[in-house]
Motif scaffolding. Structure first.
Motif, PDB file in Angstrom:
ATOM      1  N   THR A   1      52.474  23.378  41.042  1.00  0.00           N
ATOM      2  CA  THR A   1      51.361  22.529  40.606  1.00  0.00           C
ATOM      3  C   THR A   1      51.543  22.075  39.163  1.00  0.00           C
ATOM      4  N   CYS A   2      51.885  23.005  38.285  1.00  0.00           N
ATOM      5  CA  CYS A   2      52.099  22.678  36.863  1.00  0.00           C
ATOM      6  C   CYS A   2      53.285  21.739  36.688  1.00  0.00           C
TER       7      CYS A   2
ATOM      8  N   LYS B   1      54.591  19.583  38.874  1.00  0.00           N
ATOM      9  CA  LYS B   1      54.285  18.245  39.379  1.00  0.00           C
ATOM     10  C   LYS B   1      53.358  17.506  38.432  1.00  0.00           C
ATOM     11  N   LYS B   2      52.435  18.213  37.839  1.00  0.00           N
ATOM     12  CA  LYS B   2      51.515  17.590  36.896  1.00  0.00           C
ATOM     13  C   LYS B   2      52.257  17.044  35.681  1.00  0.00           C
ATOM     14  N   LYS B   3      53.279  17.777  35.226  1.00  0.00           N
ATOM     15  CA  LYS B   3      54.017  17.367  34.027  1.00  0.00           C
ATOM     16  C   LYS B   3      55.074  16.304  34.320  1.00  0.00           C
TER      17      LYS B   3
ATOM     18  N   GLY C   1      55.533  14.660  37.461  1.00  0.00           N
ATOM     19  CA  GLY C   1      55.190  13.675  38.468  1.00  0.00           C
ATOM     20  C   GLY C   1      55.809  13.874  39.827  1.00  0.00           C
TER      21      GLY C   1
END
Length: 256
Positions: free
Chosen positions: A236-237, A239-241, A243
């Motif tokens: 999750t972290c 992908k958030k950073k 993309g």
């Protein structure tokens, strides 16, 4: 410990605040009283309290006029005003001229406690910032070099050495550096431009990115190596950073 000055023309209000507020919990060991702004200014000049709680509508000198004069004497004093709805706009305007906070009547025990807690927190934050600035300045003056770089280098190395340690915390670094956690928290943000948690997360994700590109390690293996507890949280972290999910990152780089 801190000094507090209560300014209100109603004795029952002053006595009420003194009786129902747990001053010890707020680190307040001296409480002074005044019934109007003129009397308050005399006491203020003599005692130089750290905080003031003042009513706006008072005889002889209103709370805002008193506050302005008090700030001239001691600019770092924290002042909160008590006001009714009739004076609300007046109080909000005063915030722009040096008043630190306000509270609307009628007030409860909880209201007063939380308001004073805010003022105490401001004083503590300013103290930590001041201590950091003094330490950095003194080290520069004594050594002739930028000791800020030495602190930053040591902290950087400690984080890198412990990046895979799930127990890497600010407390751990503080113990290694011989500093208090509160002091180190402020120093870290000053040196790195972000909080300890934000910095460590960024460094762990950067390490993960390198491992994804240079090895065939699985997500759960990388999760363990870079100090994450949960592979799902790591994904999750990441992908958030960046993309894209970790499993797709290598493919994305190749296609780009």
């Amino acid at each position: 410990m801190y000094k507090l000055l209560i300014v209100d023309d109603e004795p029952i209000v002053r006595k009420g605040i003194r009786s129902f507020v747990d001053f010890e919990a707020l680190s307040i060991d001296h409480v002074f009283e005044a019934s109007n702004g003129s009397e308050a200014l005399t006491i203020f000049k003599k005692e130089l309290p750290h905080m003031v709680l003042a009513d706006i509508n008072m005889p002889k000198m209103n709370g805002l006029d008193f506050a302005a004069l008090a700030k001239e004497v001691k600019p770092d004093v924290k002042i909160a005003v008590i006001t009714g709805y009739d004076y609300f706009d007046y109080a909000v305007k005063a915030l722009k001229t040096g008043i630190d906070d306000y509270i609307l009547k009628p007030v409860s025990r909880k209201d007063i406690f939380e308001l004073l807690q805010k003022l105490v927190d401001k004083l503590r934050e300013e103290k930590v910032t001041s201590e950091i600035n003094h330490v950095v300045k003194d080290l520069k003056d004594q050594s002739g070099i930028d000791e800020q770089d030495t602190y930053q280098s040591r902290l950087y190395n400690l984080v890198e050495e412990n990046i895979g340690n799930k127990g890497l915390t600010l407390s751990l670094l503080a113990e290694e550096m011989g500093l208090s956690v509160g002091y180190l928290s402020g120093l870290f943000k000053k040196l790195f431009g972000q909080s300890f948690k934000e910095y460590v997360l960024a460094r762990r994700l950067e390490r993960a990115k390198i491992l994804l590109l240079s090895s065939d390690m699985k997500n759960y293996e990388i999760t363990d190596v870079i100090g994450f507890d949960d592979p799902n949280y790591f994904s999750t972290c990441f992908k958030k950073k960046y993309g894209v999910a970790p499993s797709k990152y290598k493919e994305k780089i190749r296609n780009d």
